[in-house]
Scaffold this motif. Structure first.
Motif, PDB file in Angstrom:
ATOM      1  N   LEU A  22       0.877  -1.307   0.084  1.00 54.19           N
ATOM      2  CA  LEU A  22      -0.311  -0.383   0.376  1.00 54.19           C
ATOM      3  C   LEU A  22       1.025   1.386  -0.509  1.00 54.19           C
ATOM      4  N   ALA A  36       1.939   2.579  -3.559  1.00 53.67           N
ATOM      5  CA  ALA A  36       1.315   2.806  -4.570  1.00 53.67           C
ATOM      6  C   ALA A  36       1.093   4.460  -4.459  1.00 53.67           C
ATOM      7  N   GLU A  37       0.655   4.632  -5.969  1.00 50.69           N
ATOM      8  CA  GLU A  37       1.266   5.868  -5.813  1.00 50.69           C
ATOM      9  C   GLU A  37      -0.623   6.845  -4.935  1.00 50.69           C
ATOM     10  N   PRO A  60      -5.037   5.703  -3.355  1.00 54.70           N
ATOM     11  CA  PRO A  60      -5.828   4.352  -3.339  1.00 54.70           C
ATOM     12  C   PRO A  60      -5.847   3.296  -4.237  1.00 54.70           C
ATOM     13  N   VAL A  61      -5.635   2.056  -3.613  1.00 51.75           N
ATOM     14  CA  VAL A  61      -6.117   0.760  -4.701  1.00 51.75           C
ATOM     15  C   VAL A  61      -6.852  -0.037  -3.946  1.00 51.75           C
ATOM     16  N   THR A  62      -7.197  -0.855  -4.682  1.00 58.34           N
ATOM     17  CA  THR A  62      -7.967  -2.628  -5.069  1.00 58.34           C
ATOM     18  C   THR A  62      -7.071  -3.246  -4.168  1.00 58.34           C
ATOM     19  N   TRP A  66      -5.390  -5.015  -6.419  1.00 55.64           N
ATOM     20  CA  TRP A  66      -4.234  -4.652  -6.210  1.00 55.64           C
ATOM     21  C   TRP A  66      -3.572  -5.050  -5.856  1.00 55.64           C
ATOM     22  N   VAL A  67      -3.738  -4.766  -4.205  1.00 47.58           N
ATOM     23  CA  VAL A  67      -2.756  -5.076  -3.409  1.00 47.58           C
ATOM     24  C   VAL A  67      -2.146  -7.083  -3.919  1.00 47.58           C
ATOM     25  N   ARG A  84      -0.282  -7.402  -6.709  1.00 47.50           N
ATOM     26  CA  ARG A  84       1.748  -6.683  -6.288  1.00 47.50           C
ATOM     27  C   ARG A  84       2.251  -7.259  -5.177  1.00 47.50           C
ATOM     28  N   ARG A 114     -10.061   3.178   4.172  1.00 49.37           N
ATOM     29  CA  ARG A 114     -10.439   2.405   3.399  1.00 49.37           C
ATOM     30  C   ARG A 114     -11.795   3.773   2.561  1.00 49.37           C
ATOM     31  N   VAL A 137     -11.282   0.948  -1.690  1.00 41.36           N
ATOM     32  CA  VAL A 137     -10.631   1.184  -2.162  1.00 41.36           C
ATOM     33  C   VAL A 137      -9.526   1.581  -1.024  1.00 41.36           C
ATOM     34  N   ARG A 165      -5.664   2.938   1.312  1.00 43.51           N
ATOM     35  CA  ARG A 165      -4.980   3.489   1.711  1.00 43.51           C
ATOM     36  C   ARG A 165      -3.726   3.580   2.662  1.00 43.51           C
TER      37      ARG A 165
END
Length: 161
Positions: free
Chosen positions: A29, A32-33, A35-37, A40-41, A44, A69, A77, A79
Motif C-alpha cells: 500500500l 502505491a501512488e 488508494p488501491v483495490t 491490486w494489492v 502486487r 478505506r 480502495v 490507503r
C-alpha cells in the motif's frame, strides 16, 4: 515458493511469521501512488495469496487503524495511515497495555536491550522530553487519523473489488 509447492504437493509450505503478511500488505500500500483495490494489492504481492486472504489482512489493518478505506463505486480502495514501524509500535503498545505490571515489563524490556538499542532509546526519550512529548521520530506521521469510510466494525460487506 508457491509455484514449487504446486509442483510438489508433498513439500511442506513455509509458514509465515506473525505479522509478516500485514507488513507485506502495508508495504504494498505504501508503494502505491494513490488508494488501491484489494485486487491490486493481491497482484502486487505476486498473486499467490487468495483474494479473501488479502481482504482479511486489510480488514485487520483497518481495525488497527493502520489503513483507511473509502468506497469507490461498488468496491473499496485502501490507503495506508501507518508505516511498518508505526504498526510494530502499535503492537508493542497493545502488548504493554495488556499487562498489569507495566513497570516490570518496561524494566525487563530495557535491561534486555543491546547497548546500541539502549542508546537509541535514550536519545529518543531525551528528544521527546525536550520537545514536551512531541513525536520523537522527527515529525514523521505514524498514524494520520484519517476518516474511515465503510462499516465501523471493519467487516467487509462483500462488495470488494
Amino acid at each position: 515458493m508457491a509455484q514449487r509447492d504446486r509442483e510438489d504437493p508433498h513439500r511442506p509450505s513455509r509458514r509465515r511469521g506473525q505479522g509478516e503478511l500485514e507488513s507485506q500488505v502495508l508495504g504494498a500500500l505504501r508503494e502505491a501512488e494513490a488508494p488501491v483495490t484489494a485486487a491490486w494489492v493481491q497482484e502486487r504481492l505476486g498473486g499467490d495469496l487468495a483474494y479473501t486472504t488479502v481482504v482479511t489482512i486489510l480488514t485487520r489493518l483497518l481495525a488497527k487503524e493502520a489503513v483507511a478505506r473509502e468506497r469507490r463505486g461498488r468496491s473499496f480502495v485502501w490507503r495506508p495511515t501507518a508505516d511498518v514501524a508505526g504498526l510494530a509500535a502499535l503492537k508493542m503498545r497493545r502488548l504493554l497495555d495488556g499487562e498489569s505490571d507495566r513497570e516490570a515489563v518496561l524494566a525487563s524490556f530495557v535491561t534486555a536491550l543491546p547497548p546500541d538499542d539502549e542508546q537509541v532509546l535514550r536519545a529518543l526519550l531525551e528528544t521527546a522530553h525536550a520537545t514536551g512529548g512531541a513525536d520523537a521520530t522527527g515529525g514523521a506521521d505514524v498514524v494520520d487519523g484519517a476518516d474511515v469510510v465503510g462499516g465501523a466494525d471493519g467487516v467487509p460487506d462483500g462488495t470488494e473489488d
